[in-house]
Design a protein around this motif. Structure first.
Motif, PDB file in Angstrom:
ATOM      1  N   GLY A 275       0.815  -1.211   0.000  1.00 21.22           N
ATOM      2  CA  GLY A 275       0.000   0.000   0.000  1.00 21.22           C
ATOM      3  C   GLY A 275       0.844   1.255   0.000  1.00 21.22           C
ATOM      4  N   SER A 276       1.936   1.259   0.786  1.00 24.03           N
ATOM      5  CA  SER A 276       2.777   2.459   0.860  1.00 24.03           C
ATOM      6  C   SER A 276       4.256   2.106   0.982  1.00 24.03           C
ATOM      7  N   HIS A 277       4.614   0.893   0.580  1.00 22.61           N
ATOM      8  CA  HIS A 277       6.028   0.525   0.562  1.00 22.61           C
ATOM      9  C   HIS A 277       6.259  -0.486  -0.552  1.00 22.61           C
ATOM     10  N   THR A 278       7.526  -0.630  -0.944  1.00 22.85           N
ATOM     11  CA  THR A 278       7.884  -1.506  -2.057  1.00 22.85           C
ATOM     12  C   THR A 278       8.973  -2.470  -1.622  1.00 22.85           C
ATOM     13  N   LEU A 279       8.869  -3.713  -2.088  1.00 21.35           N
ATOM     14  CA  LEU A 279       9.871  -4.739  -1.806  1.00 21.35           C
ATOM     15  C   LEU A 279      10.479  -5.220  -3.114  1.00 21.35           C
ATOM     16  N   LEU A 280      11.793  -5.454  -3.089  1.00 24.28           N
ATOM     17  CA  LEU A 280      12.503  -5.910  -4.277  1.00 24.28           C
ATOM     18  C   LEU A 280      13.454  -7.031  -3.882  1.00 24.28           C
ATOM     19  N   VAL A 281      13.436  -8.124  -4.651  1.00 25.28           N
ATOM     20  CA  VAL A 281      14.376  -9.221  -4.436  1.00 25.28           C
ATOM     21  C   VAL A 281      15.393  -9.190  -5.562  1.00 25.28           C
ATOM     22  N   LYS A 282      16.686  -9.058  -5.192  1.00 26.83           N
ATOM     23  CA  LYS A 282      17.752  -8.987  -6.190  1.00 26.83           C
ATOM     24  C   LYS A 282      18.172 -10.387  -6.640  1.00 26.83           C
ATOM     25  N   GLN A 283      19.037 -10.405  -7.656  1.00 26.07           N
ATOM     26  CA  GLN A 283      19.541 -11.666  -8.182  1.00 26.07           C
ATOM     27  C   GLN A 283      20.295 -12.469  -7.123  1.00 26.07           C
ATOM     28  N   ASP A 284      20.947 -11.776  -6.178  1.00 26.13           N
ATOM     29  CA  ASP A 284      21.711 -12.491  -5.154  1.00 26.13           C
ATOM     30  C   ASP A 284      20.839 -12.958  -3.997  1.00 26.13           C
ATOM     31  N   GLY A 285      19.504 -12.734  -4.118  1.00 33.16           N
ATOM     32  CA  GLY A 285      18.582 -13.218  -3.107  1.00 33.16           C
ATOM     33  C   GLY A 285      18.354 -12.265  -1.956  1.00 33.16           C
ATOM     34  N   THR A 286      19.070 -11.135  -1.913  1.00 37.63           N
ATOM     35  CA  THR A 286      18.836 -10.169  -0.846  1.00 37.63           C
ATOM     36  C   THR A 286      17.564  -9.380  -1.138  1.00 37.63           C
ATOM     37  N   GLY A 291       9.994   3.108   1.366  1.00 37.38           N
ATOM     38  CA  GLY A 291       8.644   3.614   1.569  1.00 37.38           C
ATOM     39  C   GLY A 291       8.311   3.753   3.041  1.00 37.38           C
ATOM     40  N   GLN A 292       7.007   3.648   3.349  1.00 32.12           N
ATOM     41  CA  GLN A 292       6.527   3.816   4.718  1.00 32.12           C
ATOM     42  C   GLN A 292       7.022   2.667   5.599  1.00 32.12           C
ATOM     43  N   ASN A 293       7.370   3.005   6.869  1.00 29.15           N
ATOM     44  CA  ASN A 293       8.004   1.996   7.716  1.00 29.15           C
ATOM     45  C   ASN A 293       7.638   2.154   9.187  1.00 29.15           C
ATOM     46  N   GLU A 294       6.520   2.844   9.481  1.00 31.93           N
ATOM     47  CA  GLU A 294       6.209   3.109  10.894  1.00 31.93           C
ATOM     48  C   GLU A 294       5.874   1.843  11.667  1.00 31.93           C
ATOM     49  N   LYS A 295       5.577   0.751  10.962  1.00 32.73           N
ATOM     50  CA  LYS A 295       5.315  -0.523  11.635  1.00 32.73           C
ATOM     51  C   LYS A 295       6.418  -1.546  11.359  1.00 32.73           C
ATOM     52  N   LEU A 298       9.472  -2.494   6.397  1.00 34.80           N
ATOM     53  CA  LEU A 298      10.613  -2.604   5.482  1.00 34.80           C
ATOM     54  C   LEU A 298      11.606  -3.675   5.933  1.00 34.80           C
ATOM     55  N   GLY A 299      11.507  -4.091   7.189  1.00 35.05           N
ATOM     56  CA  GLY A 299      12.361  -5.180   7.676  1.00 35.05           C
ATOM     57  C   GLY A 299      13.822  -4.815   7.817  1.00 35.05           C
ATOM     58  N   ASP A 300      14.116  -3.519   8.035  1.00 39.51           N
ATOM     59  CA  ASP A 300      15.519  -3.102   8.171  1.00 39.51           C
ATOM     60  C   ASP A 300      15.924  -2.891   9.621  1.00 39.51           C
ATOM     61  N   GLY A 301      15.063  -3.311  10.554  1.00 39.79           N
ATOM     62  CA  GLY A 301      15.385  -3.195  11.969  1.00 39.79           C
ATOM     63  C   GLY A 301      15.042  -1.848  12.570  1.00 39.79           C
ATOM     64  N   THR A 302      14.403  -0.957  11.773  1.00 41.03           N
ATOM     65  CA  THR A 302      14.001   0.356  12.280  1.00 41.03           C
ATOM     66  C   THR A 302      12.529   0.583  11.954  1.00 41.03           C
ATOM     67  N   MET A 303      12.016   1.726  12.394  1.00 41.43           N
ATOM     68  CA  MET A 303      10.674   2.158  11.986  1.00 41.43           C
ATOM     69  C   MET A 303      10.773   3.506  11.294  1.00 41.43           C
ATOM     70  N   GLN A 304      11.873   3.714  10.587  1.00 45.02           N
ATOM     71  CA  GLN A 304      12.141   4.975   9.899  1.00 45.02           C
ATOM     72  C   GLN A 304      11.724   4.857   8.436  1.00 45.02           C
TER      73      GLN A 304
END
Length: 454
Positions: A275-286, A291-295, A298-304
């Motif tokens: 709805g307000s964020h985007t996910l991308l899987v690269k060739q190396d699997g990462t 986008g929005q991350n208040e909850k 984004l899975g980066d260990g923050t809510m920024q």
């Protein structure tokens, strides 16, 4: 009693109380060697030479080595004499104290027939200071070599010299400020834009000890717009690729950490927009997200919230996929489950049997369901099961063989039949509502099935 030149003691005469010291109470009319050795073969002092600043003290430790190889601390039994007491005096317990003047002296140490000398040098404290700090009633000085010197009031031990004695001249503190070596981990940093990486800075001192000084060190970036660094050593990449150098300082030690900021590769395998964020899987699997991350989506260990892609803590792609068993041999109408394991780049493993997808090249020979269970059909032959999990694909060969008809024993029940073949396996078919076929099910079987455990 007689003490010989080699330090051994000899005795003779009356001995009913063991006074001859030969381990017996037998009177002796001729000399016998006593078990006591008076004279030492060697005398040693530690330290063997002494360097002192004015008004400092250093204790000696004197050790005697005897003819039988034993040693003894004789510091308090030895006698001491200084050639120049005004430069370096020595007391009856072997403590050397320098005077207020620079110069050299010799301490003579005697223990029975053994004599050694200890050279003493008294040097002025160098006045070449790096840092100077005056307290209410005492002063601290850091020299170029990183040692700390102090003088003044000391009733609370504020001079750090191990005493509470006031000092009118500088004395060396027990504290060493300067490190001999500084290291940072990692020593080089590669970051995508908008990512962060903490440094750990370790100081190694002259005595070999180490200390984590990450929060005590200071940091400076050559190009903060490319890679900034905060006061605790955390490096954060900006939005522009490039290189920067982080300079780390701790007292007189300085090191540099090269930093390279690279764009995220745009070659994507999968892309998903929320709805307000985007996910991308690269060739190396990462996985990368923005986008929005208040909850924390984004899975980066923050809510920024992130306006540029950041690397997620999740790795989707496996580096290797394995199936157990890797080959399958089945009689007609029999089933065998596969177990599929994914191995990731960090070495961790995961059972992905229910997440993988399966496809059979010949379903009429060997079919496979969505949970990886292979079931042989009624016709012998070969098939290949293709297993996929994200970008990893493996194949499992399957062979379906007829049951051997060469039987050793055959037994017919009321509504089921049992067969023992030449290889000792048991096969069964017929009615099975009470599990009488022994195949682990209650399914009636019109064709032979292998009994479990055979």
């Amino acid at each position: 009693m007689l003490v010989k030149e080699d330090g051994t003691m000899w005795a003779w005469g009356q001995n009913e109380k063991g006074q001859l010291g030969d381990g017996t109470m037998q009177n002796r009319s001729t000399p016998v060697e006593s078990m006591l050795v008076i004279s030492a073969k060697q005398l040693a002092a530690a330290p063997s030479t002494v360097l002192l600043p004015p008004s400092q003290s250093k204790p000696l430790k004197v050790t005697a080595t005897y003819a039988n190889g034993s040693t003894q601390d004789v510091t308090t039994q030895a006698t001491y004499e200084s050639s120049h007491p005004e430069i370096a005096a020595v007391d009856a317990t072997g403590v050397v104290t320098s005077g207020t003047k620079a110069g050299t002296a010799t301490i003579t140490v005697r223990y029975y027939d053994q004599t050694i000398t200890v050279p003493i040098q008294v040097e002025e404290v160098s006045t070449r200071a790096k840092r100077l700090s005056a307290g209410g009633s005492h002063t601290l000085l850091v020299k170029e070599d990183g040692t700390v010197w102090a003088w003044g009031q000391n009733e609370k031990g504020q001079l750090g010299d191990g005493t509470t004695q006031n000092r009118s001249t500088p004395v060396k503190s027990m504290l060493v400020i300067s490190a001999k070596q500084l290291t940072a981990a990692p020593s080089t940093v590669l970051l995508p834009p908008s990512q962060s990486k903490p440094l750990k800075v370790t100081a190694t001192y002259a005595n070999g000890s180490t200390q984590d000084v990450t929060t005590q060190a200071t940091y400076e970036s050559s190009h903060p717009e490319i890679a900034a660094v905060n006061a605790t050593g955390v490096i954060t990449a900006g939005g522009t690729p490039g290189t920067a150098t982080i300079t780390v300082r701790y007292y007189d030690q300085t090191i540099t950490v090269p930093v390279q900021v690279k764009e995220v590769a745009t070659q994507a395998k999968r892309l998903s927009a929320g709805g307000s964020h985007t996910l991308l899987v690269k060739q190396d699997g990462t996985m990368w997200a923005w986008g929005q991350n208040e909850k924390g989506q984004l899975g980066d260990g923050t809510m920024q919230n992130r306006s540029t892609p950041v690397k997620s803590m999740l790795v989707i792609s496996a580096k290797q996929l394995t199936a157990a068993p890797s080959t399958v041999l089945l009689p007609p109408s029999q089933s065998k489950p596969l177990k599929v394991t994914a191995t990731y780049a960090n070495g961790s493993t995961q059972d992905v049997t229910t997440q993988a997808t399966y496809e059979s090249s010949h379903p009429e020979i060997a079919a496979v369901n969505t949970t990886g269970v292979i079931t042989a059909g009624g016709t012998p032959g070969t098939a290949t099961i293709t297993v996929r999990y994200y970008d990893q694909t493996i194949t499992v060969p399957v062979q379906v063989k007829e049951v051997a008809t060469q039987a050793k024993r055959l037994s017919a029940g009321g509504s089921h039949t049992l067969l023992v073949t030449e290889d000792g396996t048991v096969w069964a078919w017929g009615q099975n509502e009470k599990g009488q076929l022994g195949d682990g099910t209650t399914i009636n079987r019109p064709v032979p099935v292998k009994t479990n455990g055979q």
